[in-house]
Write a protein that holds these residues in place. Structure first.
Motif, PDB file in Angstrom:
ATOM      1  N   VAL A  77       3.252  14.231   2.478  1.00  0.00           N
ATOM      2  CA  VAL A  77       2.770  13.565   3.546  1.00  0.00           C
ATOM      3  C   VAL A  77       2.078  12.277   2.724  1.00  0.00           C
ATOM      4  N   VAL A  78       2.426  11.025   3.356  1.00  0.00           N
ATOM      5  CA  VAL A  78       2.105   9.781   2.613  1.00  0.00           C
ATOM      6  C   VAL A  78       1.081   9.315   3.543  1.00  0.00           C
ATOM      7  N   GLU A  79       0.047   8.750   3.029  1.00  0.00           N
ATOM      8  CA  GLU A  79      -1.058   8.013   3.834  1.00  0.00           C
ATOM      9  C   GLU A  79      -1.218   6.497   3.378  1.00  0.00           C
ATOM     10  N   VAL A  80      -1.104   5.497   4.595  1.00  0.00           N
ATOM     11  CA  VAL A  80      -1.255   4.287   4.327  1.00  0.00           C
ATOM     12  C   VAL A  80      -2.199   3.818   4.988  1.00  0.00           C
ATOM     13  N   PRO A  81      -3.058   3.087   4.664  1.00  0.00           N
ATOM     14  CA  PRO A  81      -4.344   2.275   5.354  1.00  0.00           C
ATOM     15  C   PRO A  81      -3.659   1.162   6.250  1.00  0.00           C
ATOM     16  N   VAL A  82      -3.152   1.146   7.371  1.00  0.00           N
ATOM     17  CA  VAL A  82      -2.651   0.176   7.937  1.00  0.00           C
ATOM     18  C   VAL A  82      -3.000   0.278   9.470  1.00  0.00           C
ATOM     19  N   PRO A  83      -4.103  -0.583   9.795  1.00  0.00           N
ATOM     20  CA  PRO A  83      -4.347  -0.491  11.360  1.00  0.00           C
ATOM     21  C   PRO A  83      -3.271  -1.362  12.176  1.00  0.00           C
ATOM     22  N   GLY A  84      -3.115  -0.587  13.141  1.00  0.00           N
ATOM     23  CA  GLY A  84      -2.016  -1.400  14.141  1.00  0.00           C
ATOM     24  C   GLY A  84      -1.305  -0.182  14.965  1.00  0.00           C
ATOM     25  N   HIS A  85      -0.299  -0.759  15.656  1.00  0.00           N
ATOM     26  CA  HIS A  85       0.448   0.221  16.558  1.00  0.00           C
ATOM     27  C   HIS A  85       1.685   0.599  16.077  1.00  0.00           C
ATOM     28  N   GLU A  86       1.871   2.004  15.749  1.00  0.00           N
ATOM     29  CA  GLU A  86       3.245   2.557  15.495  1.00  0.00           C
ATOM     30  C   GLU A  86       4.322   2.639  16.553  1.00  0.00           C
ATOM     31  N   LEU A  87       5.266   2.007  16.169  1.00  0.00           N
ATOM     32  CA  LEU A  87       6.258   1.775  17.296  1.00  0.00           C
ATOM     33  C   LEU A  87       7.160   2.925  17.423  1.00  0.00           C
ATOM     34  N   THR A  88       7.548   3.579  16.400  1.00  0.00           N
ATOM     35  CA  THR A  88       8.650   4.924  16.573  1.00  0.00           C
ATOM     36  C   THR A  88       8.002   5.806  17.535  1.00  0.00           C
ATOM     37  N   GLN A  89       6.558   6.074  17.381  1.00  0.00           N
ATOM     38  CA  GLN A  89       5.980   7.128  18.072  1.00  0.00           C
ATOM     39  C   GLN A  89       5.067   6.731  19.068  1.00  0.00           C
ATOM     40  N   GLY A  90       4.870   5.423  19.212  1.00  0.00           N
ATOM     41  CA  GLY A  90       4.038   4.716  20.190  1.00  0.00           C
ATOM     42  C   GLY A  90       2.551   5.093  20.371  1.00  0.00           C
ATOM     43  N   VAL A  91       1.974   5.085  19.177  1.00  0.00           N
ATOM     44  CA  VAL A  91       0.454   5.420  18.895  1.00  0.00           C
ATOM     45  C   VAL A  91      -0.265   4.544  18.280  1.00  0.00           C
ATOM     46  N   ARG A  92      -1.444   4.437  18.441  1.00  0.00           N
ATOM     47  CA  ARG A  92      -2.459   3.553  17.405  1.00  0.00           C
ATOM     48  C   ARG A  92      -2.821   4.343  16.355  1.00  0.00           C
ATOM     49  N   THR A  93      -2.807   3.618  15.333  1.00  0.00           N
ATOM     50  CA  THR A  93      -3.114   4.189  13.797  1.00  0.00           C
ATOM     51  C   THR A  93      -4.311   2.996  13.295  1.00  0.00           C
ATOM     52  N   GLU A  94      -5.035   3.855  12.424  1.00  0.00           N
ATOM     53  CA  GLU A  94      -5.637   2.983  11.582  1.00  0.00           C
ATOM     54  C   GLU A  94      -5.220   3.454  10.198  1.00  0.00           C
ATOM     55  N   THR A  95      -5.283   4.840   9.864  1.00  0.00           N
ATOM     56  CA  THR A  95      -4.495   5.444   8.571  1.00  0.00           C
ATOM     57  C   THR A  95      -3.533   5.819   8.760  1.00  0.00           C
TER      58      THR A  95
ATOM     59  N   PRO B 118       0.860  -1.059  -0.018  1.00  0.00           N
ATOM     60  CA  PRO B 118       0.168  -0.085  -0.006  1.00  0.00           C
ATOM     61  C   PRO B 118       0.938   1.452   0.108  1.00  0.00           C
ATOM     62  N   ALA B 119       0.334   1.911  -0.703  1.00  0.00           N
ATOM     63  CA  ALA B 119       0.960   3.507  -0.823  1.00  0.00           C
ATOM     64  C   ALA B 119       2.736   3.501  -1.524  1.00  0.00           C
ATOM     65  N   ALA B 120       3.173   2.342  -1.883  1.00  0.00           N
ATOM     66  CA  ALA B 120       4.508   2.252  -2.147  1.00  0.00           C
ATOM     67  C   ALA B 120       4.804   2.777  -3.737  1.00  0.00           C
ATOM     68  N   GLY B 121       5.858   3.295  -3.813  1.00  0.00           N
ATOM     69  CA  GLY B 121       6.222   4.095  -5.185  1.00  0.00           C
ATOM     70  C   GLY B 121       7.585   4.347  -5.329  1.00  0.00           C
ATOM     71  N   PRO B 122       8.125   5.145  -6.288  1.00  0.00           N
ATOM     72  CA  PRO B 122       9.512   5.368  -6.395  1.00  0.00           C
ATOM     73  C   PRO B 122      10.101   6.164  -5.435  1.00  0.00           C
ATOM     74  N   GLN B 123       9.583   6.850  -4.560  1.00  0.00           N
ATOM     75  CA  GLN B 123       9.668   7.756  -3.596  1.00  0.00           C
ATOM     76  C   GLN B 123       9.231   7.306  -2.233  1.00  0.00           C
ATOM     77  N   VAL B 124       8.796   6.240  -2.238  1.00  0.00           N
ATOM     78  CA  VAL B 124       7.980   5.766  -0.869  1.00  0.00           C
ATOM     79  C   VAL B 124       8.191   4.397  -0.870  1.00  0.00           C
ATOM     80  N   GLU B 125       9.306   3.840   0.083  1.00  0.00           N
ATOM     81  CA  GLU B 125       9.336   2.413   0.320  1.00  0.00           C
ATOM     82  C   GLU B 125       8.525   1.856   1.555  1.00  0.00           C
ATOM     83  N   VAL B 126       8.056   0.526   1.183  1.00  0.00           N
ATOM     84  CA  VAL B 126       7.090  -0.274   2.003  1.00  0.00           C
ATOM     85  C   VAL B 126       7.495  -1.408   2.036  1.00  0.00           C
ATOM     86  N   VAL B 127       7.892  -1.973   3.102  1.00  0.00           N
ATOM     87  CA  VAL B 127       8.491  -3.275   3.190  1.00  0.00           C
ATOM     88  C   VAL B 127       8.145  -4.014   4.691  1.00  0.00           C
ATOM     89  N   ARG B 128       7.540  -5.196   4.436  1.00  0.00           N
ATOM     90  CA  ARG B 128       7.044  -5.923   5.719  1.00  0.00           C
ATOM     91  C   ARG B 128       8.045  -6.943   6.133  1.00  0.00           C
TER      92      ARG B 128
END
Length: 689
Positions: free
Chosen positions: A654-672, A625-635
């Motif tokens: 700004v890049v928006e990625v629809p990925v529900p979960g817990h964002e580790l670097t900022q320690g916050v919950r995310t849906e998008t 999701p949202a990956a492209g030449p200037q945006v790396e997305v790896v699992r």
């Protein structure tokens, strides 16, 4: 006896499984964060300040004695390990692990003075002199003997030291001296050839020496491919590359054998999986490594340095057999060896570092800890720059260390991909040789072009060698094969079996042309892949520099066209103009249960990405999701456990990625997930029902 003949794996052997099950593993408790340290360049009064700042920065793995030979053995046979003792003890007292170098990377002046015959000789017969580094012939028995005596002293002293966590053999083996043409190398090359071919008649057959009256009557008549008044024998050149890679691997094996007599600590060396290193076949080296480690620096001579970095990291993971690996060196900012040494922009060091972590690195190390005040690398950046702790670089180092600490749970996970790209050092050696249809067609550029197309299409990629076993290829839905000029029968058969079993393959031009002896496969191009692709090419029509052609799909192309006719394949796009109007340029063939596509020209970047995206859709591969030449997305994911989505935003938006979960670097919950320009985010994804 030649070290390669004695030590090297059988020719053509390919085992990407990495270290054997009985080998010690390097398994850090947190993401390793480290550097090279050269305390011999500094007064001991500086060392105390260094270890305090290392602790502040979170440094926990320090490479020492990488270039320590003249310090540890200041004259022939007299060893003085007192300074190394003190440094290792100091680091250990402060809880900093040691990555202990063998010190053999550069012979000291006393050795080359006593034995000038160890100096490397170039193809034109000129000698390379001391004053730089790696001034030795890899085949030299004198260098081997002296270097192993040094390793014996260091390994005996530190083999069971509690502070040593990793052994570092030499440094970037073959970086400057990978090809030596001296008389000692010539004899070693002949021994390697005897081991490979058995008889001079077999060598003559493999090299096609009936051409230009080159037939040999005995192995003693064979030389390295030194400069000639005309073109060299291409198979001789190819075999010399194979020999040279094996010879350097022999040096590693010899040093590692000495270490393992005294120590059970993991052993490795630092690879150079980069665009400017082509002489070592690291897929063949991997089984000898207890952990695969790589050095990588952004190369601003390339059109897209970040793309090359991503490819190098994916390739390193492929060499490691998919397991986590270690980034042994990279830079905080500028290097010192490019025509213009570009400094990293604010935040770029974090993005570059996280690109390696996203692709499987379980540790990040830098060259070096403290920027040198003297020597050839004094303008190379470091963790602690000339400006000291008041610098932006230092504060970004602290930020990177803190970010790694937020990712501890990612440690040990692996990258998941449904797409693989085939990469071959042997094809690189052979395809870029002289007297080819076009000198403008360069192997690595074509590999990068297809890798860039996959990245632009948002497709995560594994990199595999052509010798990957059928059961390895069976893990993937889609296979991309760029310019695989040289391919063995078994390798071609494995790719064909992949397609026949239901896989989808994209093969690009100048593939399947020759066998392992650089012998053309007769009957029409693309040789080994004709039946799978359902096409036959009668003649190549390379384009002149700057010349382009148009396809009826709307694409433009350059570099290459070929007089192709379909047999069982269907044409997807035709040339509109150029030397071959109306001739197919892209074809698709149903083969067994799968599909094979052939790209007979060099597509522009946009249409190459569109093509691989279309093939991925047919193969059932979903782009990231949202990956492209200037945006790396790896699992990355743990087996049977949590998965983590890395998003690295190199863009100004700004890049928006629809990925529900817990964002580790900022320690916050995310849906998008919202990723600011130039930022990195890592999400522990919610489990799907």
């Amino acid at each position: 006896m030649s070290t390669a003949a004695r030590d090297a794996a059988p020719a053509g052997a390919r085992d990407v499984a990495g270290a054997g099950a009985d080998r010690p593993r390097f398994v850090p408790e947190r993401f390793a964060f480290g550097c090279d340290y050269n305390p011999e360049q500094w007064d001991p009064s500086v060392w105390q300040e260094d270890v305090v700042l290392m602790r502040e920065a979170g440094v926990d793995l320090v490479a020492v004695n990488v270039f320590g030979w003249s310090d540890v053995e200041p004259e022939a046979g007299r060893f003085d390990l007192s300074r190394l003792d003190a440094v290792v003890a100091l680091l250990h007292e402060h809880g900093i692990g040691v990555n202990l170098g063998t010190g053999t990377a550069s012979p000291p002046p006393w050795l080359t003075t006593l034995h000038p015959e160890i100096l490397p000789v170039m193809a034109d017969g000129t000698t390379r002199w001391p004053g730089g580094r790696q001034a030795y012939c890899p085949s030299s028995p004198v260098f081997r003997e002296r270097s192993l005596a040094l390793v014996e002293e260091v390994a005996r002293r530190f083999g069971t030291h509690p502070g040593v966590r990793l052994w570092h053999v030499s440094n970037e083996l073959g970086c400057h001296n990978s090809l030596c043409y001296c008389d000692t190398s010539a004899e070693a090359f002949r021994e390697w050839l005897r081991a490979r071919y058995g008889t001079v008649e077999a060598l003559n057959a493999a090299w096609g020496t009936s051409f230009w009256s080159q037939r040999y009557g005995a192995f003693e008549q064979v030389l390295p491919p030194r400069e000639t008044v005309s073109s060299s024998n291409p198979t001789q050149v190819l075999d010399f590359h194979r020999f040279s890679s094996d010879e350097l691997l022999g040096q590693y094996r010899a040093e590692a054998e000495v270490i393992r007599r005294h120590s059970t600590i993991p052993v490795t060396t630092n690879f150079m999986v980069t665009a400017h290193q082509r002489d070592m076949d690291y897929f063949a080296w991997a089984p000898d490594m207890d952990v695969v480690a790589n050095d990588h620096y952004l190369d601003h001579r390339l059109p897209d340095p970040h793309l090359e970095l991503a490819f190098a990291a994916d390739t390193t993971r492929g060499i490691a057999g998919g397991r986590p690996w270690l980034l042994m060196e990279h830079s905080t900012s500028a290097v010192n060896w490019q025509p213009v040494n570009v400094a990293k922009a604010p935040g770029e060091m974090l993005r570059v570092s996280m690109s390696h972590v996203a692709r499987g690195a379980d540790g990040l190390c830098f060259f070096q800890w403290r920027a040198s005040a003297q020597g050839a690398e004094k303008f190379h950046s470091a963790l602690l720059p000339h400006a000291g702790t008041s610098s932006r670089t230092w504060h970004e180092v602290l930020e990177l260390s803190r970010t790694l600490d937020t990712l501890r749970e990612v440690l040990g996970s692996t990258v998941r991909s449904d797409v693989a790209l085939v990469f071959s050092y042997e094809s690189w050696w052979a395809a870029d040789g002289g007297n080819r249809p076009s000198g403008d067609v360069r192997y690595l550029e074509q590999v990068h072009a297809m890798y860039g197309a996959l990245r632009a299409a948002g497709l995560a990629v594994d990199v595999v060698p052509p010798g990957a076993a059928p059961e390895v290829l069976a893990r993937y839905r889609m296979l991309v094969v760029p310019e695989l000029y040289l391919v063995r029968d078994a390798e071609a058969a494995a790719i064909e079996q992949f397609v026949a079993d239901g896989g989808h393959a994209v093969v690009t031009f100048f593939s399947g042309i020759v066998d392992e002896d650089d012998r053309v496969r007769l009957g029409g191009y693309p040789g080994a892949f004709r039946d799978m692709l359902g096409v036959v090419t009668e003649e190549f029509h390379p384009l002149l520099p700057g010349e382009t052609v148009t396809l009826d799909s709307g694409a433009t192309a350059s570099l290459w066209t070929e007089h192709l006719r379909t047999v069982t394949a269907k044409a997807v796009a035709h040339h509109v103009d150029g030397p071959l109007p109306g001739v197919p340029a892209i074809t698709r063939n149903e083969h067994g249960h799968g599909t094979a596509w052939y790209v007979a020209t060099a597509l522009d970047a946009t249409h190459a990405a569109e093509l691989v995206c279309a093939v991925a859709t047919h193969a059932g591969v979903t782009p990231m999701p949202a990956a492209g030449p200037q945006v790396e997305v790896v699992r990355r994911a743990h087996d049977g456990g949590a998965s983590y989505l890395f998003v690295i935003n190199h863009s100004d938006d700004v890049v928006e990625v629809p990925v529900p979960g817990h964002e580790l670097t900022q320690g916050v919950r995310t849906e998008t997930l919202r990723v600011p320009p130039g930022a990195v985010r890592v999400v522990r994804e919610d489990e799907t029902p």
